[in-house]
Scaffold this active site. Sequence first.
Site, PDB file in Angstrom:
ATOM      1  N   LYS A 255       0.847  -1.189   0.000  1.00  0.00           N
ATOM      2  CA  LYS A 255       0.000   0.000   0.000  1.00  0.00           C
ATOM      3  C   LYS A 255       0.882   1.238   0.000  1.00  0.00           C
ATOM      4  O   LYS A 255       1.720   1.417   0.879  1.00  0.00           O
ATOM      5  CB  LYS A 255      -0.905  -0.004   1.234  1.00  0.00           C
ATOM      6  CG  LYS A 255      -1.744   1.271   1.390  1.00  0.00           C
ATOM      7  CD  LYS A 255      -2.527   1.246   2.703  1.00  0.00           C
ATOM      8  CE  LYS A 255      -3.226   2.583   2.955  1.00  0.00           C
ATOM      9  NZ  LYS A 255      -3.935   2.602   4.259  1.00  0.00           N
ATOM     10  N   ASP A 260      -2.613  10.598   3.302  1.00  0.00           N
ATOM     11  CA  ASP A 260      -4.017  10.218   3.411  1.00  0.00           C
ATOM     12  C   ASP A 260      -4.788  11.228   4.255  1.00  0.00           C
ATOM     13  O   ASP A 260      -4.699  11.229   5.480  1.00  0.00           O
ATOM     14  CB  ASP A 260      -4.129   8.826   4.033  1.00  0.00           C
ATOM     15  CG  ASP A 260      -5.571   8.339   4.089  1.00  0.00           C
ATOM     16  OD1 ASP A 260      -6.408   8.901   3.356  1.00  0.00           O
ATOM     17  OD2 ASP A 260      -5.840   7.393   4.849  1.00  0.00           O
ATOM     18  N   LYS A 267     -10.404  12.941   7.585  1.00  0.00           N
ATOM     19  CA  LYS A 267      -9.923  12.552   8.909  1.00  0.00           C
ATOM     20  C   LYS A 267      -9.940  13.760   9.848  1.00  0.00           C
ATOM     21  O   LYS A 267      -9.855  14.905   9.397  1.00  0.00           O
ATOM     22  CB  LYS A 267      -8.480  12.039   8.819  1.00  0.00           C
ATOM     23  CG  LYS A 267      -8.298  10.723   8.104  1.00  0.00           C
ATOM     24  CD  LYS A 267      -6.819  10.357   8.069  1.00  0.00           C
ATOM     25  CE  LYS A 267      -6.591   9.043   7.353  1.00  0.00           C
ATOM     26  NZ  LYS A 267      -7.110   7.898   8.113  1.00  0.00           N
ATOM     27  N   ASP A 278       1.486   6.456   5.422  1.00  0.00           N
ATOM     28  CA  ASP A 278       0.524   5.513   4.865  1.00  0.00           C
ATOM     29  C   ASP A 278       1.038   4.814   3.609  1.00  0.00           C
ATOM     30  O   ASP A 278       0.302   4.043   2.988  1.00  0.00           O
ATOM     31  CB  ASP A 278      -0.805   6.226   4.569  1.00  0.00           C
ATOM     32  CG  ASP A 278      -2.009   5.332   4.811  1.00  0.00           C
ATOM     33  OD1 ASP A 278      -1.846   4.285   5.453  1.00  0.00           O
ATOM     34  OD2 ASP A 278      -3.115   5.691   4.366  1.00  0.00           O
ATOM     35  N   ASP A 337     -12.182   7.087   3.160  1.00  0.00           N
ATOM     36  CA  ASP A 337     -11.015   6.852   4.022  1.00  0.00           C
ATOM     37  C   ASP A 337     -10.679   5.364   4.120  1.00  0.00           C
ATOM     38  O   ASP A 337      -9.695   5.003   4.755  1.00  0.00           O
ATOM     39  CB  ASP A 337     -11.269   7.439   5.418  1.00  0.00           C
ATOM     40  CG  ASP A 337      -9.992   7.560   6.233  1.00  0.00           C
ATOM     41  OD1 ASP A 337      -8.912   7.650   5.617  1.00  0.00           O
ATOM     42  OD2 ASP A 337     -10.068   7.556   7.476  1.00  0.00           O
ATOM     43  N   GLU A 339      -9.483   3.717   1.742  1.00  0.00           N
ATOM     44  CA  GLU A 339      -8.899   3.783   0.401  1.00  0.00           C
ATOM     45  C   GLU A 339      -7.803   2.757   0.165  1.00  0.00           C
ATOM     46  O   GLU A 339      -7.549   2.351  -0.971  1.00  0.00           O
ATOM     47  CB  GLU A 339      -8.355   5.193   0.146  1.00  0.00           C
ATOM     48  CG  GLU A 339      -6.954   5.488   0.662  1.00  0.00           C
ATOM     49  CD  GLU A 339      -6.791   5.354   2.168  1.00  0.00           C
ATOM     50  OE1 GLU A 339      -5.673   4.991   2.603  1.00  0.00           O
ATOM     51  OE2 GLU A 339      -7.753   5.608   2.912  1.00  0.00           O
ATOM     52  N   ARG A 341      -7.526  -0.400   0.865  1.00  0.00           N
ATOM     53  CA  ARG A 341      -7.989  -1.676   0.305  1.00  0.00           C
ATOM     54  C   ARG A 341      -8.359  -1.537  -1.171  1.00  0.00           C
ATOM     55  O   ARG A 341      -8.306  -2.520  -1.919  1.00  0.00           O
ATOM     56  CB  ARG A 341      -9.170  -2.200   1.126  1.00  0.00           C
ATOM     57  CG  ARG A 341     -10.425  -1.354   1.056  1.00  0.00           C
ATOM     58  CD  ARG A 341     -11.359  -1.609   2.226  1.00  0.00           C
ATOM     59  NE  ARG A 341     -10.790  -1.093   3.472  1.00  0.00           N
ATOM     60  CZ  ARG A 341     -11.387  -1.225   4.658  1.00  0.00           C
ATOM     61  NH1 ARG A 341     -12.533  -1.853   4.761  1.00  0.00           N
ATOM     62  NH2 ARG A 341     -10.817  -0.730   5.741  1.00  0.00           N
TER      63      ARG A 341
END
Length: 490
Positions: A255, A260, A267, A278, A337, A339, A341
Site C-alpha cells: 500500500k 491520506d 480525517k 501511509d 477513508d 482507500e 484496500r
Amino acid sequence: MPTISVADVSLRDVEADVLILPLLAGAGDAPSYVPGAPEFSEVVKGLDPSSGRGDVHRIPSFDLTGAGSLLLVGLGEEDLAKISAENLRLAFGAATRALAGIESAAVALPEGSPDQLAAALEGAALGAYAFTGHKTAAGTPSAKGALASLTALSGEESATSAAERATVLSEIVDLTRDLVNTPPNLLYPEEFARRAQEVAADLPLTVTVLDEEQLAEGGYGGIVGVGQGSTRPPRLVRVEYSPENASSSVALVGKGITFDTGGISLKPAPGMDDMTSDMTGAATVLAATVGAARLGLDVKVITFLALAENMPGGGAQRPGDVVTMRNGKTVEVLNTDAEGRMVMADALVDAVSEGPDLVMDVATLTGAAMVALGKRTAAVMGTEQARDLVLEAADVSGEPFWPLPFPAELRADLNGRVADLRNIGDRPGGALSAGIFLQEFVGDAEWAHLDIAGPGFASAPLGYMSKGATGMSVRTVLQVLEERAARSGK
C-alpha cells in the site's frame, strides 16, 4: 547506515570512539557485571549501574581500552545464555541509538555465541539511524547524524558473514525508514516511482511504471478513484527480480498512499500529519525486493507498489460512488477513508495473475488492527499455510505478529446495495472485514495479508527503532523470501 567491519583484536587494543559492552544483572546482592571481562566488571562494581534491557551508561574508559569511552548496555538478565536474539537486538540497538553524532564504535560480546554476536551486531546496525536531511540547526542534539562506523570484535569466521548480513538488513530497513520519513510534499506517487527506479538501477531489477492514463485504460478503478482528488496523479510500479536458478516465485503488494487526508470522508486534524506514513507497505515490499537482489536469493519476486495520494480535491470520488476494479468487480465507495484496500485490490489482481507460489501484501491498512493488538504488534491474515509462513519468519526475525481470523459471518457485511461489494463492513472487526474485502481479489492463491498500521510508525523509540518510521516487517518479509529460496535449492 554505518559502515560495518570485523576486527580480531582484544578489548584493550580496540580503536574506536566508543566501546559498547554488555551489562548483566548480578545474582542476589551481587552488582551488575560485564561477562567475560573481569577488569571491566571491577570498574562497574563501584558504579552500580542499572542493567535493565536497553539501559545505557556512558563512562570513561579508565585506560582499560584504546577506545575513548565505554558504553555499557543492560541486557536485563543474569545469564547471557538465556537472552534471546531479539532482546540482544533491542539492547544493542538502544546503545547505538544513543550514540548519535559519534564517528565510530566497536561492539563486543565476551562469552557470547557467534549467533548472539550476530544478533547484537544486527541490532546495533539497525539502531544507528537518524533522519536529519531537513535539519538546519547542526549544533542541536536532534540534528546529530547517526553513528558512522561499527566494528564487531571477533575472531570467529562467522562474524564476517554476520557483518555482511547486518549491512544488507540495515540498508533495506533504512531505505524503508527514509521513504516513510520523507515529508509528503517531497514524496508523492510520481516521485516514489522515480525513487524505486533509482534504487533498482544498480541491481538485477526491472521496473515498470504505469501512469494515470495507463491505469485508466487498464481498468484500475480502485487506484484511479483514490488518486483522482489530488493534483499529483497515481502510479502503479512493478518491480521484478528474476534470477536464473529460481524455482519458486513470490508476489509482493504494498500500500502506497503517500498522504491520506481521508478524502471526502475527511480525517480529524489531530494526528493527520502521521499519514505521511501511509505508504509504509509499499516502502517495505520495495526494500524486501532490494534485499533479495542484494543477497542474490534464488527466488523470483514480482512486486507491486500501489501509489496514490488521497485528497479531497474537486475531482475526488464521493461516498456513494461506484467504481469498477481491475478484475471487473464493482465496488460502492461508502467511505473514502477506506482507500488502502481499494488500491491494494487492483494490485493484488495483477499479482495473482503472475501465477506466483505465494502472494503477500503489506499495508498500514486499519486503525482497527491497533485497537486489537496495540501499537507494537502487527496482524497477519490469509490462507492458513501462508499465514503460518509469515509467523515462522517473524519468529526468526524477532518481529511481533499475531494471527487474526476471517469469520464467515463478516463477509455478508460487504455485500453492496447497488454494486458487487461495498468498501467497508460494520465497525466491529474492522481489520478482519478489510482483509475479507482483499480476499475477494486473490482467488485461490496462497496469500498472506500483513496489517502493520500500529508498528510501522512509532510515537516513541524502542530499542533499535527510533521515533517515526520503524521499518518493522521488512526483515520478516525478507525472511520469507530467504526460506523460499532455500527450498528452491533443495
